[in-house]
Motif scaffolding. Structure first.
Motif, PDB file in Angstrom:
ATOM      1  N   ALA A  90       0.972  -1.325   0.235  1.00 45.62           N
ATOM      2  CA  ALA A  90       0.077   0.075   0.241  1.00 45.62           C
ATOM      3  C   ALA A  90       0.850   1.235   0.095  1.00 45.62           C
ATOM      4  N   ALA A  91       1.747   1.550   0.337  1.00 47.97           N
ATOM      5  CA  ALA A  91       2.634   2.603   0.461  1.00 47.97           C
ATOM      6  C   ALA A  91       3.170   2.478  -0.573  1.00 47.97           C
ATOM      7  N   ARG A  92       3.718   1.413  -1.408  1.00 46.75           N
ATOM      8  CA  ARG A  92       4.906   1.736  -2.208  1.00 46.75           C
ATOM      9  C   ARG A  92       3.635   2.627  -3.788  1.00 46.75           C
ATOM     10  N   GLU A  93       2.278   1.815  -3.416  1.00 46.33           N
ATOM     11  CA  GLU A  93       0.852   2.542  -3.926  1.00 46.33           C
ATOM     12  C   GLU A  93       1.108   4.085  -3.997  1.00 46.33           C
ATOM     13  N   ARG A  94       1.396   3.937  -2.704  1.00 47.11           N
ATOM     14  CA  ARG A  94       0.821   5.999  -2.572  1.00 47.11           C
ATOM     15  C   ARG A  94       2.218   6.528  -2.526  1.00 47.11           C
ATOM     16  N   GLY A  95       4.034   6.387  -3.179  1.00 51.56           N
ATOM     17  CA  GLY A  95       4.289   7.134  -3.640  1.00 51.56           C
ATOM     18  C   GLY A  95       5.566   6.814  -2.332  1.00 51.56           C
ATOM     19  N   HIS A  96       5.824   5.855  -1.268  1.00 50.21           N
ATOM     20  CA  HIS A  96       7.119   5.991  -0.392  1.00 50.21           C
ATOM     21  C   HIS A  96       7.261   3.924  -0.484  1.00 50.21           C
ATOM     22  N   ASP A  97       8.434   3.626  -0.733  1.00 58.05           N
ATOM     23  CA  ASP A  97       9.157   2.515  -0.492  1.00 58.05           C
ATOM     24  C   ASP A  97       9.529   2.268   1.142  1.00 58.05           C
ATOM     25  N   PRO A  98       9.108   1.206   1.538  1.00 61.29           N
ATOM     26  CA  PRO A  98       9.780   1.512   3.111  1.00 61.29           C
ATOM     27  C   PRO A  98      11.399   0.792   2.855  1.00 61.29           C
ATOM     28  N   GLY A  99      11.089  -0.058   1.448  1.00 60.02           N
ATOM     29  CA  GLY A  99      12.563  -0.569   1.362  1.00 60.02           C
ATOM     30  C   GLY A  99      12.663  -2.149   1.772  1.00 60.02           C
TER      31      GLY A  99
END
Length: 208
Positions: free
Chosen positions: A101-110
């Motif tokens: 979900a974070a990646r879809e929102r533009g943030h990659d947690p790694g």
């Protein structure tokens, strides 16, 4: 906005001298942190304090009983001049779904990697976590304890968390990743810094 970040798992208080920082914490708060365990191969160990609910404080520093690790110790403890609050962690209900979900929102947690710690009673705790959220430490990393007993459920001494706050050169650049992860921080303009305040027998005490 809540003074306590949603999904908070733990706060990190890193130090180049664990014994001295644990003693100073006990002196300032009237609460003595409990030994947490050893991070084998990483050259660190920790002490823990419950923050209320399913959250805790990790005080982490070099383990003098381990040989020098192959790489830098976690949280840059070897480079610190004194105790610091380098980062924090959240624990979403579903780690993999939260990352997607974070990646879809533009943030990659790694990437996700496994870790473990041996507690004083010999139990090995295993968990999964993402790499540190960002260079400032204001964006948290994510953690999933899986089948291991959560540290906050291990009978820790408790100093209830009153608030977490932070400053950033450009708060807007931090709010986006925080929102992508489903959490938040009270942010003010200023140098990148993270702090927290505990309720203690000695009154409110602020760190960071």
């Amino acid at each position: 906005m809540s003074a306590i970040p949603p999904l908070l798992d733990h706060l990190v208080l890193a130090t180049p001298d664990l014994a001295a920082t644990v003693a100073e914490f006990a002196r300032r708060t009237g609460v003595t942190p409990a030994p947490g365990g050893v991070h084998l191969g990483l050259g660190t160990r920790n002490h823990l304090v419950g923050l209320g609910g399913r959250s805790y404080l990790e005080i982490v520093g070099p383990d003098p009983e381990q040989s020098e690790p192959a790489g830098p110790r976690p949280f840059g403890v070897d480079l610190l001049a004194g105790p610091a609050v380098p980062t924090w962690a959240i624990s979403p209900p579903d780690l993999d779904a939260a990352i997607a979900a974070a990646r879809e929102r533009g943030h990659d947690p790694g990437p996700v990697r496994p870790m473990s710690r041996r507690t004083p009673d010999g139990t090995v705790l295993r968990w999964r976590l993402t790499d540190a959220g960002d260079a400032t430490g204001l964006v948290p990393f994510l953690i999933d304890w899986g089948d291991s007993r959560h540290p906050a459920a291990s009978g820790l001494p408790v100093a209830p968390l009153l608030a977490v706050s932070a400053s950033a050169p450009d708060p807007r650049r931090v709010r986006g990743p925080l929102a992508a992860l489903g959490t938040s921080l009270p942010l003010t303009p200023g140098p990148a810094a993270l702090s927290f305040t505990l309720a203690t027998p000695n009154g409110p005490v602020r760190f960071g």
